[in-house]
Design an enzyme around this catalytic site. Structure first.
Site, short mmCIF file in Angstrom:
data_model
loop_
_atom_site.label_atom_id
_atom_site.label_comp_id
_atom_site.label_asym_id
_atom_site.label_seq_id
_atom_site.Cartn_x
_atom_site.Cartn_y
_atom_site.Cartn_z
N TYR A 32 71.93 -37.30 -23.80
CA TYR A 32 71.20 -36.06 -23.86
C TYR A 32 70.41 -36.13 -22.51
O TYR A 32 70.57 -34.91 -21.67
CB TYR A 32 70.42 -36.04 -24.87
CG TYR A 32 69.63 -34.71 -24.94
CD1 TYR A 32 70.15 -33.72 -25.55
CD2 TYR A 32 68.54 -34.63 -24.51
CE1 TYR A 32 69.28 -32.30 -25.76
CE2 TYR A 32 67.52 -33.42 -24.63
CZ TYR A 32 68.15 -32.19 -25.10
OH TYR A 32 67.50 -31.17 -25.38
N SER A 49 65.53 -29.51 -20.37
CA SER A 49 64.72 -30.40 -21.09
C SER A 49 63.79 -31.25 -20.38
O SER A 49 64.19 -31.43 -19.31
CB SER A 49 65.38 -31.10 -22.08
OG SER A 49 64.48 -32.12 -22.79
#
Length: 250
Positions: A154, A141
């Protein structure tokens, strides 16, 4: 071989984790349409059956918990035939780092980082044994490259995925295995639809140079580049697909 032919994955066997919804479901469809036999792997077996029926053609399903070494070991026959792995399974926990529980941290890091390692390891063992080599695509990401508030676990896990990708690329190259990371920006999926459509999401969109969030089709070319022979000389790379978000000014 033509340039177009190099993007084909016809005759290859692909395994996609987290394939029951979102990006994983889309990746599975793209690979199947490009000619691969696709194994759909996730914990929600009943959902996988629906997905397999939707895709049709050459695919099968596999019950797999990426955080559980025993579950991965039980799936060894599937990994023994894998040519392409899309390491997509992931979760997110929102909230201030100061309030995050150990359980929430562990769930995210175990799924997004440990799970990526365990599945990549199993796939690499299969690729080494069958001798054809292969391609591992770890889904990272842009939050592994740039920080944002409220997603500490995350962001940390995705940064770990990017560094892990480089290390595995270094170690697995001798077995003809390429390892790359795909780092999407903000794409509209079931996981983040509520946020992106809200006020904060719309404010964020204004910081994306293309002034839009990604559509899933924007990932098709990058995925096939990394999975196919078109990317044969790429390993250890992180391919960012974010509409220019990382280049935007502070």
């Amino acid at each position: 071989m033509s340039a177009a032919d190099r993007f084909s994955v016809a005759g290859k066997r692909a395994l996609v984790t987290g394939a029951s919804s979102g990006l994983g479901l889309h990746f599975a469809k793209v690979l199947a349409e490009a000619g691969a036999h696709v194994t759909l792997a996730a914990r929600r077996v009943e959902k996988l059956a629906q997905v397999a029926a939707e895709i049709g053609g050459s695919c099968d399903t596999l019950a797999l918990d990426v955080t559980d070494a025993a579950s991965i070991e039980a799936a060894a026959p599937a990994f023994a035939e894998t040519d392409i792995l899309v390491n997509n399974a992931g979760v997110v926990a929102d909230g201030p780092a100061i309030d995050m529980s150990e359980a929430d941290w562990d769930q995210v890091v175990d799924t997004n980082l440990k799970g990526v390692f365990l599945v990549a390891q199993a796939a690499a063992r299969g690729m080494k044994a069958h001798g054809r080599g292969g391609s591992i695509v770890n889904v990272a990401s842009i939050l592994g490259l740039r920080q944002a508030g409220g997603v500490a676990s995350y962001a940390a896990s995705k940064a770990g995925v990017i560094q892990l990708t480089k290390v595995l690329a270094l170690e697995f190259a001798r077995f003809k295995i390429r390892v790359n990371a795909l780092a999407p920006g903000y794409f509209e999926t079931d996981l983040n639809d509520a946020f992106l459509s809200g006020d904060l999401g719309q404010a964020m969109m204004k910081r994306v140079p293309q002034r839009r969030f990604g559509s899933l089709a924007d990932l098709d070319g990058p995925l096939l580049l990394l999975a196919s022979d078109a990317g044969a000389y790429m390993t250890g790379s992180t391919l960012v697909v974010d509409g220019g978000h990382l280049t935007s000014t502070l």
